[in-house]
Motif scaffolding. Structure first.
Motif, short mmCIF file in Angstrom:
data_model
loop_
_atom_site.label_atom_id
_atom_site.label_comp_id
_atom_site.label_asym_id
_atom_site.label_seq_id
_atom_site.Cartn_x
_atom_site.Cartn_y
_atom_site.Cartn_z
N ASN A 128 61.90 79.76 16.25
CA ASN A 128 61.93 80.12 14.83
C ASN A 128 61.11 81.39 14.64
OD1 ASN A 128 61.65 80.34 12.06
ND2 ASN A 128 60.70 78.32 11.77
N GLU A 187 58.58 82.60 8.99
CA GLU A 187 57.22 82.21 8.65
C GLU A 187 57.12 80.81 8.09
OE1 GLU A 187 55.82 85.21 6.01
OE2 GLU A 187 55.73 86.78 7.55
N GLU A 188 58.25 80.11 7.97
CA GLU A 188 58.25 78.77 7.41
C GLU A 188 58.99 77.81 8.35
OE1 GLU A 188 60.09 78.98 3.61
OE2 GLU A 188 58.49 80.19 2.70
N THR A 189 58.62 76.53 8.27
CA THR A 189 59.31 75.50 9.03
C THR A 189 60.72 75.33 8.46
OG1 THR A 189 57.26 74.36 9.57
CG2 THR A 189 59.30 73.07 9.68
N VAL A 190 61.69 75.25 9.34
CA VAL A 190 63.09 75.08 8.92
C VAL A 190 63.69 73.88 9.64
CG1 VAL A 190 63.44 77.52 8.39
CG2 VAL A 190 63.85 76.70 10.70
N GLN A 212 62.76 69.35 12.74
CA GLN A 212 61.99 70.51 12.30
C GLN A 212 61.83 71.55 13.41
OE1 GLN A 212 58.31 68.77 10.82
NE2 GLN A 212 59.12 68.76 8.74
N HIS A 226 59.34 74.71 13.93
CA HIS A 226 58.15 75.33 13.38
C HIS A 226 58.07 76.81 13.76
CE1 HIS A 226 56.62 71.48 12.03
NE2 HIS A 226 56.86 70.97 13.22
N PRO A 227 57.43 77.63 12.93
CA PRO A 227 57.37 79.08 13.18
C PRO A 227 56.72 79.41 14.53
CG PRO A 227 56.65 78.58 10.96
CD PRO A 227 56.79 77.26 11.66
N TYR A 239 67.59 88.68 6.13
CA TYR A 239 66.67 88.44 5.01
C TYR A 239 67.06 89.42 3.92
CZ TYR A 239 62.24 87.15 2.79
OH TYR A 239 61.29 86.67 1.93
N ARG A 296 66.13 86.07 0.60
CA ARG A 296 65.93 84.88 1.42
C ARG A 296 66.74 85.01 2.71
NH1 ARG A 296 69.43 83.62 -2.73
NH2 ARG A 296 71.46 82.75 -2.13
#
Length: 219
Positions: free
Chosen positions: A91, A94-97, A145, A147-148, A179, A189
């Motif tokens: 990932n 900067e955010e968990t996806v 999940q 994580h970044p 983005y 986004r």
């Protein structure tokens, strides 16, 4: 090339054809045969096992495709066989996806930014009610999940019927993310790179990845 005879017994001097003109004609002919320069450039990149693809939001390594057999826990149950596609996914955001799920059809991918949402077509197609299923591995546990900054093993799979033979290979049409502002609003986004298709949008296929399927235990 030589000019016609002048009728007086003396041939006229040769006529020089510029090399650049010949090159232009040749290039135009090649482009025409290829269906046009724009169409040729639009073809997705062909990749194979072990390839690493920059998807904007993810860096993805296509590890392998395999048959995995889960042994039955009880004597009256049958073993379960799955065809699995294995990825190493990092990932880059900067955010968990979430891992997500591949769409049933490319036009159903929508604007989500989960990893599996970018697997816009899987061939051969997965049978109804046999999958796909998707998860990431965190040690011995399954998670949804990503994580970044972490490289995580992701499994996308479907179940085989009893006695069903797995395919020799699997081909994935893979899209990427950007983005950017949305189509319906100006919110910036992560979203799939898409192109117009009539009155809707479909993801743009960046790469087509073909994986040989490693056979597991016989059914």
């Amino acid at each position: 090339m030589t000019e016609p005879h002048d009728g007086r017994g003396t041939p006229r001097r040769p006529v020089a054809v510029p090399v650049a003109s010949l090159l232009i004609v040749t290039v135009v002919g090649i482009i025409t045969l290829l269906g046009g320069l724009e169409e040729a450039e639009a073809r997705p990149e062909p990749l194979g096992q072990g390839a690493v693809l920059d998807q904007g939001l993810y860096s993805t390594a296509f590890v392998e495709a395999r048959v995995n057999v889960e042994k039955a826990e009880l004597s009256f149950e049958e073993d379960k066989r799955f065809v699995e596609m294995v990825f190493d996914v990092t990932n880059l955001g900067e955010e968990t996806v979430s891992v997500g799920l591949p769409p049933a059809k490319p036009e159903e991918a929508g604007f989500g930014h989960s990893f599996a949402n970018s697997l816009v077509r899987i061939s051969p197609a997965i049978k109804k009610d046999k999958g796909p299923f998707a998860f990431a591995l965190a040690g011995d546990e399954q998670t949804n999940q990503l994580h970044p900054g972490l490289k995580t093993k992701v499994i996308v799979r479907y179940r085989l019927d009893p006695g069903e033979q797995p395919p020799d290979k699997i081909t994935l049409d893979v899209a990427s993310f950007e983005y950017a502002p949305g189509f319906q609003d100006e919110t910036v986004r992560w979203q799939l790179i898409s192109e117009a298709a009539g009155e809707s949008y479909v993801p743009t296929v960046q790469a087509q990845v073909t994986l040989p399927v490693k056979a597991g235990d016989p059914p």
